[in-house]
Design a protein around this motif. Structure first.
Motif, PDB file in Angstrom:
ATOM      1  N   HIS A 170       9.314  67.079  46.657  1.00 37.89           N
ATOM      2  CA  HIS A 170      10.623  66.476  46.872  1.00 37.89           C
ATOM      3  C   HIS A 170      10.569  64.950  46.852  1.00 37.89           C
ATOM      4  N   ARG A 171       9.365  64.401  46.739  1.00 39.91           N
ATOM      5  CA  ARG A 171       9.241  62.941  46.651  1.00 39.91           C
ATOM      6  C   ARG A 171       9.602  62.436  45.262  1.00 39.91           C
ATOM      7  N   THR A 172       9.630  63.329  44.283  1.00 38.06           N
ATOM      8  CA  THR A 172      10.060  62.962  42.934  1.00 38.06           C
ATOM      9  C   THR A 172      11.563  63.152  42.813  1.00 38.06           C
ATOM     10  N   ASP A 230      16.404  85.855  55.023  1.00 38.74           N
ATOM     11  CA  ASP A 230      15.587  85.426  53.890  1.00 38.74           C
ATOM     12  C   ASP A 230      15.231  83.964  54.134  1.00 38.74           C
ATOM     13  N   VAL A 231      14.006  83.713  54.557  1.00 42.03           N
ATOM     14  CA  VAL A 231      13.557  82.354  54.855  1.00 42.03           C
ATOM     15  C   VAL A 231      12.680  81.879  53.708  1.00 42.03           C
ATOM     16  N   ILE A 232      13.106  80.815  53.063  1.00 38.10           N
ATOM     17  CA  ILE A 232      12.378  80.245  51.933  1.00 38.10           C
ATOM     18  C   ILE A 232      11.678  78.987  52.419  1.00 38.10           C
ATOM     19  N   ARG A 233      10.382  79.068  52.561  1.00 32.50           N
ATOM     20  CA  ARG A 233       9.614  77.899  53.000  1.00 32.50           C
ATOM     21  C   ARG A 233       9.270  77.055  51.780  1.00 32.50           C
ATOM     22  N   VAL A 234       9.554  75.756  51.877  1.00 36.37           N
ATOM     23  CA  VAL A 234       9.291  74.822  50.789  1.00 36.37           C
ATOM     24  C   VAL A 234       8.165  73.884  51.202  1.00 36.37           C
ATOM     25  N   ASP A 235       7.105  73.861  50.403  1.00 38.70           N
ATOM     26  CA  ASP A 235       5.964  72.973  50.616  1.00 38.70           C
ATOM     27  C   ASP A 235       5.726  72.153  49.369  1.00 38.70           C
ATOM     28  N   PRO A 236       5.051  71.017  49.479  1.00 37.98           N
ATOM     29  CA  PRO A 236       4.651  70.294  48.274  1.00 37.98           C
ATOM     30  C   PRO A 236       3.581  71.072  47.519  1.00 37.98           C
ATOM     31  N   PRO A 237       3.473  70.881  46.213  1.00 36.41           N
ATOM     32  CA  PRO A 237       2.380  71.519  45.468  1.00 36.41           C
ATOM     33  C   PRO A 237       1.039  71.175  46.113  1.00 36.41           C
ATOM     34  N   GLY A 238       0.212  72.169  46.318  1.00 35.66           N
ATOM     35  CA  GLY A 238      -1.061  71.952  47.005  1.00 35.66           C
ATOM     36  C   GLY A 238      -0.985  72.219  48.489  1.00 35.66           C
ATOM     37  N   GLY A 239       0.236  72.394  49.024  1.00 38.49           N
ATOM     38  CA  GLY A 239       0.390  72.717  50.432  1.00 38.49           C
ATOM     39  C   GLY A 239       0.741  71.517  51.286  1.00 38.49           C
ATOM     40  N   GLY A 240       1.405  71.784  52.402  1.00 34.79           N
ATOM     41  CA  GLY A 240       1.775  70.725  53.328  1.00 34.79           C
ATOM     42  C   GLY A 240       0.651  70.391  54.282  1.00 34.79           C
ATOM     43  N   SER A 241       0.980  69.597  55.296  1.00 35.75           N
ATOM     44  CA  SER A 241      -0.048  69.097  56.214  1.00 35.75           C
ATOM     45  C   SER A 241      -0.643  70.185  57.092  1.00 35.75           C
ATOM     46  N   GLU A 252      16.227  66.757  43.712  1.00 32.63           N
ATOM     47  CA  GLU A 252      17.421  67.448  43.249  1.00 32.63           C
ATOM     48  C   GLU A 252      17.267  68.958  43.399  1.00 32.63           C
ATOM     49  N   LEU A 253      16.079  69.468  43.131  1.00 33.47           N
ATOM     50  CA  LEU A 253      15.839  70.901  43.311  1.00 33.47           C
ATOM     51  C   LEU A 253      16.028  71.313  44.764  1.00 33.47           C
ATOM     52  N   LEU A 254      15.448  70.548  45.682  1.00 31.39           N
ATOM     53  CA  LEU A 254      15.540  70.884  47.094  1.00 31.39           C
ATOM     54  C   LEU A 254      16.973  70.793  47.593  1.00 31.39           C
ATOM     55  N   LEU A 255      17.694  69.774  47.153  1.00 34.84           N
ATOM     56  CA  LEU A 255      19.100  69.656  47.524  1.00 34.84           C
ATOM     57  C   LEU A 255      19.899  70.858  47.030  1.00 34.84           C
ATOM     58  N   ALA A 256      19.618  71.275  45.804  1.00 37.95           N
ATOM     59  CA  ALA A 256      20.346  72.413  45.247  1.00 37.95           C
ATOM     60  C   ALA A 256      20.043  73.701  45.999  1.00 37.95           C
ATOM     61  N   LEU A 257      18.780  73.897  46.366  1.00 36.07           N
ATOM     62  CA  LEU A 257      18.421  75.099  47.132  1.00 36.07           C
ATOM     63  C   LEU A 257      19.088  75.102  48.507  1.00 36.07           C
ATOM     64  N   ALA A 258      19.040  73.964  49.167  1.00 36.69           N
ATOM     65  CA  ALA A 258      19.559  73.875  50.530  1.00 36.69           C
ATOM     66  C   ALA A 258      21.074  74.031  50.584  1.00 36.69           C
ATOM     67  N   THR A 259      21.760  73.728  49.496  1.00 36.24           N
ATOM     68  CA  THR A 259      23.220  73.772  49.494  1.00 36.24           C
ATOM     69  C   THR A 259      23.758  74.830  48.540  1.00 36.24           C
ATOM     70  N   ALA A 260      22.929  75.779  48.142  1.00 38.73           N
ATOM     71  CA  ALA A 260      23.363  76.836  47.227  1.00 38.73           C
ATOM     72  C   ALA A 260      24.546  77.592  47.829  1.00 38.73           C
ATOM     73  N   PRO A 261      25.430  78.128  46.987  1.00 35.58           N
ATOM     74  CA  PRO A 261      26.617  78.819  47.500  1.00 35.58           C
ATOM     75  C   PRO A 261      26.266  80.158  48.139  1.00 35.58           C
TER      76      PRO A 261
END
Length: 433
Positions: free
Chosen positions: A76-78, A35-46, A83-92
């Motif tokens: 993730h710049r906010t 299960d690969v969860i790709r995280v992009d900024p709103p509007g899409g990455g580069s 905090e959301l990204l940290l929580a996702l990346a370190t979820a149990p």
């Protein structure tokens, strides 16, 4: 049809990477069931609108490298997004706690931040150079000498490549590194901090093939030799109807097949005697490559492509026709064993895509469409982090996330999701408004 094996089922990777290397690693793992969860900024990455584009303006590049993943949008710049990204990346979870990124600058997540949330976290960070300075495939390739070896004889300027080989190779190193770190975690209970520099992969690649040592020993670079294969015999030929094909004779058996089908055995026997060569040895075939090609060229030039194809196939010669990309696509569609198949990509429509190239017990896997940007934001935040629809709505209003539940790229307020009973709420989530 037998279901395709999913050996990495239960594994979850959060991918915060763009372009080729990181996404290709995530794709390889997703095609094996992760299960690969790709995280992009709103509007899409580069790379969200990177060419080639479809007629709808959507990126075929992005759709190809993100097949079978889930898409979440987080800024993730906010502070809240971080905090959301940290929580996702370190979820149990036994198969969770894996973060892959190629983020740069002060907003990127560090291993120490991740480890503070989860002791056994696995963090893979991709970068251009080991010192953190920027580099991409096309700049790295220039400095490892490949463009100076590529192209026809007599050309002085460098010849750049088209294929981002070091990016693709880096992706596979990352995938193997993640699996190695998982095995280490299972055995030792420890996480891992992995860093991979594109420049190191490229230098290791040319070094592993002996190219660096060769250059030092010969006191200079290898000279260009056009379409000739280095170290053995292999070169292109043209048929009477203008088709070109590549013929290779790496082994003694392949050389014998080529010599026999062209009925040039007597000529080459005379050459061996006159020049003191043994053409059963690939080194001698390489040394006399121009002479061999000159002997063989008339045989191809006197026959049309259909005849040549039939004779080479019957003789089991190692060869392939030159195809442009459109011809390659048509050939893939016609091949029932191909990893390519048509899939319906949201926002684009039917397109030719590729599934998993690794065949498990003889079974491949068909291509799975890529998600629409932000398609899974609401589901992931609610299921994995326990956020309510109201909290997600406030995050969207603040521009921290973008929810695209209808598959479009337009922002909308989320509908109320059904939360699983007792959904865990992770520390580090944004404070309620």
């Amino acid at each position: 049809m037998t279901p395709s094996p999913q050996p990495l089922g239960g594994l979850r990777i959060v991918e915060g990477a763009s372009f080729v290397a990181g996404p290709s690693a995530g794709l390889a793992l997703a095609q094996l069931g992760a299960d690969v969860i790709r995280v992009d900024p709103p509007g899409g990455g580069s790379d969200f609108l990177r060419w080639p584009l479809s007629s709808t303006g959507d990126s075929l590049f992005w759709a190809g490298l993100n097949k079978g993943k889930r898409s979440v949008t987080i800024d993730h710049r906010t502070e809240q997004g971080r905090e959301l990204l940290l929580a996702l990346a370190t979820a149990p979870g036994r198969g969770a706690g894996i973060f892959l990124d190629n983020m740069v600058g002060r907003h990127r997540l560090t291993y120490d931040e991740l480890r503070a949330r989860r002791e056994d976290v696995i963090h893979v960070h991709l970068q251009g150079r080991s010192d953190g300075s920027p580099a991409v495939d096309y700049t790295i390739n220039a400095e490892v000498g490949v463009p100076q070896m590529t192209g026809p004889q007599g050309v002085e300027q460098p010849v750049n490549h088209v294929l981002p080989a070091w990016d693709l190779l880096s992706g596979m190193v990352v995938a193997s590194g993640i699996l190695a770190a998982l095995l280490h975690r299972e055995r030792e209970g420890q996480g891992a901090q992995l860093e991979l520099a594109l420049a190191d992969v490229a230098l290791a690649g040319v070094g592993n093939m002996g190219w660096l040592a060769e250059a030092e020993m010969r006191g200079g670079p290898r000279v260009r030799q056009g379409n000739h294969m280095y170290g053995s015999f292999g070169v292109d030929f043209e048929t009477s109807d203008g088709r070109r094909l590549m013929v290779v004779a790496l082994t003694e058996g392949q050389w014998r097949a080529l010599r026999d089908v062209t009925e040039t055995g007597a000529v080459f026997a005379a050459l061996e005697q006159a020049l003191g060569a043994d053409l059963s040895q690939e080194g001698d075939r390489y040394r006399l490559r121009e002479t061999i090609a000159a002997v063989l060229r008339p045989w191809f030039a006197q026959r049309d492509f259909g005849t040549v194809r039939e004779l080479l196939e019957r003789a089991k010669v190692l060869w392939s026709p030159y195809l442009d990309m459109a011809e390659a696509a048509r050939a893939a569609r016609a091949d029932e064993t191909s990893v390519a198949a048509e899939m319906d990509q949201p926002g684009i429509g039917p397109l030719l895509a590729t599934g998993r190239p690794l065949r498990w017990a003889g079974t491949g896997a068909p291509p799975v469409p890529a998600p629409r940007l932000g398609e899974h934001t609401e589901g992931v935040l609610s299921d994995l982090l326990g956020l309510t629809s109201e909290e997600i709505g406030r995050l969207q209003d603040a521009g921290v996330v973008r929810v695209s539940g209808d598959g479009s790229q337009q922002s909308r307020r989320p509908s109320s999701p059904e939360l699983p009973p007792g959904a865990p709420r992770q520390r580090g989530l944004p404070a309620r408004a």
